[in-house]
Design an enzyme around this catalytic site. Sequence first.
Site, PDB file in Angstrom:
ATOM      1  N   SER A 229     -56.029  36.354  -4.473  1.00  0.00           N
ATOM      2  CA  SER A 229     -55.178  37.088  -3.528  1.00  0.00           C
ATOM      3  C   SER A 229     -54.466  36.083  -2.630  1.00  0.00           C
ATOM      4  O   SER A 229     -54.978  35.000  -2.367  1.00  0.00           O
ATOM      5  CB  SER A 229     -56.017  38.025  -2.688  1.00  0.00           C
ATOM      6  N   LYS A 230     -53.309  36.468  -2.207  1.00  0.00           N
ATOM      7  CA  LYS A 230     -52.506  35.581  -1.355  1.00  0.00           C
ATOM      8  C   LYS A 230     -53.341  35.076  -0.185  1.00  0.00           C
ATOM      9  O   LYS A 230     -53.333  33.905   0.126  1.00  0.00           O
ATOM     10  CB  LYS A 230     -51.283  36.346  -0.819  1.00  0.00           C
ATOM     11  N   SER A 231     -54.111  35.990   0.411  1.00  0.00           N
ATOM     12  CA  SER A 231     -54.838  35.596   1.614  1.00  0.00           C
ATOM     13  C   SER A 231     -55.911  34.549   1.290  1.00  0.00           C
ATOM     14  O   SER A 231     -56.119  33.617   2.055  1.00  0.00           O
ATOM     15  CB  SER A 231     -55.458  36.815   2.282  1.00  0.00           C
TER      16      SER A 231
END
Length: 295
Positions: A229-231
């Site tokens: 995930s981007k985060s």
Amino acid sequence: MPSLPYRGRFAPSPTGPLHLGSMLAAFGSWLLARHAHGQWLVRIEDIDPPREVPGAADLQLATLAAFGLQADEPVQYQSRRHALYQAASAQLLVQGKAFHCHCSRADLAGQHGIHRQCVASQQRPQPAIRLRVNDGSRIRFDDALQGSITQDVDREVGDFVLLRADGYWAYQLAVVVDDAEQQISHVVRGADLVDSTPRQILLQQALGVPTPAYLHLPLLLGTDGHKLSKSLAAMPVDTNAPLPVLRWLWAALGQNPATLHSATSVADLLQHAAAGFEPSRLQKESRIVAGSPPA
Ligand code: GLU
């Protein structure tokens, strides 16, 4: 014929702290340079002030230092190299390989943002400069990990920007000029930049400079096989605990974890890593990373 000396580099944009994805590029490019007994350089790509975060470049360099990744030459800053970009764009303009362009994003919306000819509705105070991409400009290259890559740059990208209408140099121009000027023989970087490479090769050909060898590292995947995930991928690495991060990156690069088991310090770990790195273990496809990244 003597082979060219290996010169690799890591070229972060100072838009924030180094995260797992950028550290993979840093460590991966360092390992490949060390494996080839070559040099490894660091270049801060600070040519996009609107996207920059004050202090980020210093923080990135401090992070690299905490991870023991020392450049073999003084760090270069793109913000101090405008004259080189100016000279390259002037050369392309004089040769008719680049042109001034007044088209706006809105002007190009009707052709999916792809520029093939100027359709500007009005003159801009300061035009952009674009590279003329001739019809049939198909670029194919062999990526050392991803294999053969082909892009029809005319149809898929179009005439691309070298100098933006806001007056800033485009990444594509600066990276090509710098890789050539610094005599980079091997570009090792994240897989997210694979799509930019055909543009860069086209630009190298237009400028008459050599094309380096390319290796785009695997994308980071979670245990579920999906892209991190981007985060998670954007999570800054913990400079106080470099060992677990380096071990995690080592595994993400497909390397044998046992090689680093006995390491007790960063210097010790890097020594084992440089000696035990096996490029053949890098995954061609995106790598599935077991376990969660170190917090
Ligand atoms: N500065 C670019 C970035 O941080 C990378 C450039 C490159 O490695 O070619 O995404």
